[in-house]
Design a protein around this motif. Structure first.
Motif, mmCIF file in Angstrom:
data_model
loop_
_atom_site.group_PDB
_atom_site.id
_atom_site.type_symbol
_atom_site.label_atom_id
_atom_site.label_comp_id
_atom_site.label_asym_id
_atom_site.label_seq_id
_atom_site.Cartn_x
_atom_site.Cartn_y
_atom_site.Cartn_z
ATOM 1 N N ILE A 151 0.842 -1.207 0.000
ATOM 2 C CA ILE A 151 0.000 0.000 0.000
ATOM 3 C C ILE A 151 0.870 1.248 0.000
ATOM 4 N N THR A 152 1.892 1.247 0.858
ATOM 5 C CA THR A 152 2.749 2.424 0.990
ATOM 6 C C THR A 152 3.495 2.732 -0.298
ATOM 7 N N GLU A 153 4.134 1.726 -0.873
ATOM 8 C CA GLU A 153 4.966 1.982 -2.052
ATOM 9 C C GLU A 153 4.141 2.249 -3.302
ATOM 10 N N THR A 154 2.920 1.752 -3.339
ATOM 11 C CA THR A 154 2.062 2.043 -4.496
ATOM 12 C C THR A 154 1.535 3.466 -4.446
ATOM 13 N N LEU A 155 1.097 3.898 -3.277
ATOM 14 C CA LEU A 155 0.495 5.228 -3.157
ATOM 15 C C LEU A 155 1.526 6.336 -2.949
ATOM 16 N N VAL A 156 2.605 6.036 -2.225
ATOM 17 C CA VAL A 156 3.648 7.045 -1.975
ATOM 18 C C VAL A 156 5.001 6.408 -2.283
ATOM 19 N N PRO A 157 5.345 6.239 -3.568
ATOM 20 C CA PRO A 157 6.584 5.556 -3.948
ATOM 21 C C PRO A 157 7.809 6.196 -3.304
ATOM 22 N N GLY A 158 8.721 5.340 -2.848
ATOM 23 C CA GLY A 158 9.957 5.836 -2.245
ATOM 24 C C GLY A 158 9.906 5.946 -0.739
ATOM 25 N N SER A 159 8.739 5.758 -0.142
ATOM 26 C CA SER A 159 8.622 5.894 1.314
ATOM 27 C C SER A 159 9.510 4.914 2.057
ATOM 28 N N LEU A 160 9.672 3.705 1.515
ATOM 29 C CA LEU A 160 10.431 2.675 2.204
ATOM 30 C C LEU A 160 11.842 2.499 1.654
ATOM 31 N N SER A 161 12.167 3.244 0.611
ATOM 32 C CA SER A 161 13.462 3.028 -0.033
ATOM 33 C C SER A 161 14.326 4.275 -0.148
ATOM 34 N N ASP A 162 13.724 5.448 -0.155
ATOM 35 C CA ASP A 162 14.493 6.670 -0.408
ATOM 36 C C ASP A 162 14.974 7.373 0.850
ATOM 37 N N GLY A 163 14.703 6.815 2.013
ATOM 38 C CA GLY A 163 15.179 7.428 3.241
ATOM 39 C C GLY A 163 14.330 8.611 3.665
ATOM 40 N N VAL A 164 14.821 9.323 4.652
ATOM 41 C CA VAL A 164 14.085 10.428 5.260
ATOM 42 C C VAL A 164 14.090 11.645 4.348
ATOM 43 N N GLY A 165 12.910 12.277 4.235
ATOM 44 C CA GLY A 165 12.807 13.491 3.441
ATOM 45 C C GLY A 165 13.292 14.711 4.200
ATOM 46 N N LYS A 166 13.139 15.883 3.594
ATOM 47 C CA LYS A 166 13.651 17.115 4.194
ATOM 48 C C LYS A 166 12.554 18.111 4.532
ATOM 49 N N GLY A 167 11.302 17.807 4.246
ATOM 50 C CA GLY A 167 10.221 18.754 4.477
ATOM 51 C C GLY A 167 9.729 18.720 5.909
ATOM 52 N N ILE A 168 8.550 19.339 6.116
ATOM 53 C CA ILE A 168 7.981 19.372 7.467
ATOM 54 C C ILE A 168 7.432 18.003 7.870
ATOM 55 N N PHE A 169 7.289 17.122 6.884
ATOM 56 C CA PHE A 169 6.894 15.738 7.169
ATOM 57 C C PHE A 169 8.069 14.854 6.748
ATOM 58 N N PRO A 170 9.031 14.655 7.644
ATOM 59 C CA PRO A 170 10.312 14.041 7.264
ATOM 60 C C PRO A 170 10.207 12.607 6.767
ATOM 61 N N TRP A 171 9.107 11.932 7.067
ATOM 62 C CA TRP A 171 8.943 10.548 6.600
ATOM 63 C C TRP A 171 8.516 10.493 5.134
ATOM 64 N N LEU A 172 8.097 11.628 4.575
ATOM 65 C CA LEU A 172 7.655 11.669 3.181
ATOM 66 C C LEU A 172 8.855 11.803 2.250
ATOM 67 N N PRO A 173 8.940 10.950 1.216
ATOM 68 C CA PRO A 173 9.993 11.154 0.214
ATOM 69 C C PRO A 173 9.657 12.373 -0.642
ATOM 70 N N GLU A 174 10.586 12.767 -1.442
ATOM 71 C CA GLU A 174 10.327 13.900 -2.341
ATOM 72 C C GLU A 174 9.292 13.469 -3.383
ATOM 73 N N LEU A 175 8.211 14.235 -3.479
ATOM 74 C CA LEU A 175 7.127 13.885 -4.398
ATOM 75 C C LEU A 175 7.479 14.304 -5.823
ATOM 76 N N PRO A 176 6.972 13.562 -6.817
ATOM 77 C CA PRO A 176 7.223 13.931 -8.219
ATOM 78 C C PRO A 176 6.722 15.349 -8.522
ATOM 79 N N GLU A 177 7.367 15.984 -9.433
ATOM 80 C CA GLU A 177 6.953 17.333 -9.826
ATOM 81 C C GLU A 177 5.542 17.277 -10.421
ATOM 82 N N GLY A 178 4.707 18.195 -9.989
ATOM 83 C CA GLY A 178 3.338 18.235 -10.475
ATOM 84 C C GLY A 178 2.354 17.475 -9.606
#
Length: 414
Positions: free
Chosen positions: A172-199
């Protein structure tokens, strides 16, 4: 056949020393004096290694065991010291066997729905089948070995079921929010979110959903001529990704109130409180019951039909992103956690087009169906192993076969 622990008697100082051993009483003299007074009113009992402990509320479920320690149990248990001619391990298996479990259930008195309580005097005078000590030892040895083998199989099956749950979560996680389990910690205010695709916008849920609060049960609410009685959904009915409707309450309210709180097809139900890992769990209402209302601890999210798919939102609450958000924003107490409408409406949702949302939901459901099929098989195997275990115990302690020549593998216990 048994000596009940309370009948044997033991000085309060012994019980107090066990309290000390387990850190219940501090070694400070003033605390000791204070707790001695409290101990006189205590319902707790002292037990020693080898004594049988029976749960009066759950004996019919097999909650019987031998204490391996010197310690304390509450008044919800009955404790027995086996007489010298009785083998404690055999008695443990005997009291778990089918005839006794059936007697517990038949002779118990109900204390509240789905619970029963063993009558102390009946349990104390219980008649038991007692073979010679040597036979008791052989039966106990046999059941120790064979139930351990079954228990290992059951443990392996439960581990497989747990792995399937993890797989669903990852899928469910990787289909809806790709990269959540593989790309490591993000840099935004929600650090668990990977960088979202442009657009791909990250949209606050309140911009694409309307929230509907539920009803409280109010005995003081005056009955009116236009009052109606409808089904009433509670927190217990809302699980992660699905609803359990085998037990649904009803509530009587004025018709005008019911109209403002009625569920609609496509609504997403979310829970306000409970265990932290279940906080904000979501499930879609598909009109399973007509004119259904909902409890005030169940929030209803009504998505804007042209912007957000309810099934997409319900799955999003089950992703790593959803769990991290609700667990980090939840208000925690000693045993429970809770959220509120503001935090729910503040949930940031990655929002692709409606067409893409539905395609993602379809892809997730295909994967979930595969694991669900396997899980049905594993759960069936667990049920059969449990039946086999119980039948083997009953057959062994009642002498249906000779344990000295049986391995348990070829024994017919049907």
């Amino acid at each position: 056949m048994f000596e009940r622990v309370k009948d044997v008697g033991h000085p309060k100082e012994d019980l107090l020393s066990v309290y000390r051993d387990h850190g219940v009483v501090r070694r400070d003299g003033r605390d000791d004096n204070f707790n001695k007074a409290a101990l006189d009113r205590s319902i707790y009992q002292l037990v020693h290694p080898g004594w049988l402990v029976v749960n009066r509320m759950k004996a019919w479920q097999g909650s019987v065991g031998i204490s391996p320690f010197r310690g304390i149990v509450s008044g919800h248990y009955v404790c027995f010291r086996p007489a010298h001619q009785e083998h404690d391990r055999f008695l443990n298996w005997l009291l778990r066997s089918g005839p006794y479990v059936a007697e517990y259930a038949a002779l118990s008195r109900g204390v509240r729905p789905n619970q029963v309580e063993i009558d102390n005097e009946w349990l104390r005078s219980l008649k038991i089948m007692l073979p010679p000590l040597g036979e008791q030892c052989r039966i106990a040895d046999f059941l120790d070995a064979e139930t351990a083998r079954i228990d290992r199989l059951m443990k392996a099956r439960r581990a497989q079921v747990a792995k399937l749950v993890e797989r669903d979560y990852a899928s469910i996680t990787e289909t809806l929010v790709p990269g959540s389990l593989s790309d490591g910690v993000g840099k935004g205010i929600f650090p668990w979110l990977p960088e979202l695709p442009e657009g791909l916008p990250l949209v606050r849920l309140g911009y694409v959903c309307r929230i509907q609060n539920g009803l409280t049960v109010d005995g003081k609410r005056e009955a009116t001529e236009d009052a109606v009685t409808f089904p009433y959904l509670r927190v217990a009915n809302v699980q992660a990704g699905h609803l359990t409707l085998d037990s649904v309450s009803e509530i009587t309210v004025p018709r005008a109130v019911a109209e403002r709180r009625t569920l609609r097809v496509g609504d997403v139900l979310m829970t306000e409180g409970g265990d932290l890992d279940k906080l904000g769990r979501g499930a879609v209402w598909n009109g399973e019951l007509p004119n259904c209302l909902h409890q005030n601890h169940v929030f209803v999210l009504r998505p804007a039909k042209n912007l957000l798919d309810g099934h997409y939102l319900a799955l999003m609450t089950q992703t790593l992103h959803g769990r991290c958000y609700f667990e980090s924003t939840g208000t925690r107490t000693t045993n429970l956690a809770s959220t509120n409408s503001g935090k729910i409406l503040g949930f940031p949702v990655p929002l692709p087009s409606l067409k893409v949302q539905r395609a993602l939901v379809s892809r997730v459901n295909e994967e979930l169906q595969k694991t669900a099929t396997v899980r049905v098989v594993l759960n069936r195997q667990l049920a059969l192993l449990e039946e086999r275990r119980q039948a083997l115990i009953t057959a062994a302690v009642t002498g249906q076969f000779d344990v000295s020549t049986a391995s348990g593998r070829g024994v017919d216990v049907t």
